[in-house]
Design a protein around this motif. Structure first.
Motif, PDB file in Angstrom:
ATOM      1  N   MET A  77       0.845  -1.204   0.000  1.00 14.00           N
ATOM      2  CA  MET A  77       0.000   0.000   0.000  1.00 14.00           C
ATOM      3  C   MET A  77       0.876   1.249   0.000  1.00 14.00           C
ATOM      4  O   MET A  77       1.950   1.262   0.569  1.00 14.00           O
ATOM      5  N   ALA A  78       0.356   2.290  -0.636  1.00 15.52           N
ATOM      6  CA  ALA A  78       0.995   3.610  -0.604  1.00 15.52           C
ATOM      7  C   ALA A  78      -0.118   4.647  -0.574  1.00 15.52           C
ATOM      8  O   ALA A  78      -1.088   4.555  -1.337  1.00 15.52           O
ATOM      9  N   ASP A  79      -0.026   5.574   0.336  1.00 13.99           N
ATOM     10  CA  ASP A  79      -1.049   6.601   0.505  1.00 13.99           C
ATOM     11  C   ASP A  79      -2.431   5.989   0.719  1.00 13.99           C
ATOM     12  O   ASP A  79      -3.432   6.439   0.153  1.00 13.99           O
ATOM     13  N   LEU A  80      -2.472   4.900   1.487  1.00 10.10           N
ATOM     14  CA  LEU A  80      -3.700   4.177   1.817  1.00 10.10           C
ATOM     15  C   LEU A  80      -4.415   3.613   0.586  1.00 10.10           C
ATOM     16  O   LEU A  80      -5.615   3.383   0.602  1.00 10.10           O
ATOM     17  N   LEU A  81      -3.675   3.396  -0.486  1.00  7.41           N
ATOM     18  CA  LEU A  81      -4.209   2.764  -1.687  1.00  7.41           C
ATOM     19  C   LEU A  81      -3.401   1.505  -1.977  1.00  7.41           C
ATOM     20  O   LEU A  81      -2.184   1.495  -1.870  1.00  7.41           O
ATOM     21  N   ILE A  82      -4.095   0.458  -2.368  1.00  5.92           N
ATOM     22  CA  ILE A  82      -3.412  -0.795  -2.691  1.00  5.92           C
ATOM     23  C   ILE A  82      -2.697  -0.633  -4.021  1.00  5.92           C
ATOM     24  O   ILE A  82      -3.312  -0.298  -5.037  1.00  5.92           O
TER      25      ILE A  82
END
Length: 140
Positions: A77-82
């Motif tokens: 995940m990055a910036d709360l996105l998968i």
């Protein structure tokens, strides 16, 4: 003190007796393989390859039933996105004593059905391992 030391000097003879389970389960597995997608220009060879592939798929299903399946996953995940999601499964084991029950084409798919009777597996392992329990101990 001498009495307890003497008991360590004695030899013993152990007789063993095998232990048989009370119930033997029977497992069934089915494997499938597409005929037309096999990598050959010869129709007969595609059929033979599909037969083999369906048998291997059925054995993999039996191994999954006997040994289970190991599943592992990974999520990034990055910036709360998968960003990335991975899932893998593996099976490892040895299947002995399985029998082909049926092997037949259904349209463009070749099907193989296997049976694994644990009574046969027990007999195979008894012949190879000599698993036993103590029947009698004689001290000299």
């Amino acid at each position: 003190m001498l009495t307890s030391a003497c008991s360590l000097i004695y030899d013993k003879h152990v007789q063993w007796q095998t232990v048989e389970p009370e119930v033997f389960p029977i497992l069934y597995a089915t494997g499938f393989a597409p005929i037309s997608m096999q990598k050959s220009t010869n129709e007969t060879q595609r059929m033979l390859m599909a037969i083999k592939a369906s048998k291997i798929a059925a054995y993999a299903e039996l191994a999954e039933q006997v040994y289970g399946q190991q599943v592992s996953s990974k999520v990034t995940m990055a910036d709360l996105l998968i960003e990335d999601q991975q899932l893998s499964a593996s099976i490892q084991g040895v299947i002995r004593g399985a029998k082909v029950v049926k092997s037949y084409p259904v349209g463009d798919v070749y099907t193989t059905e296997l049976q694994l009777n644990f009574a046969d597996v027990y007999n195979i392992y008894q012949a190879n391992q000599n698993r036993k329990e103590i029947k009698d101990v004689t001290h000299f």
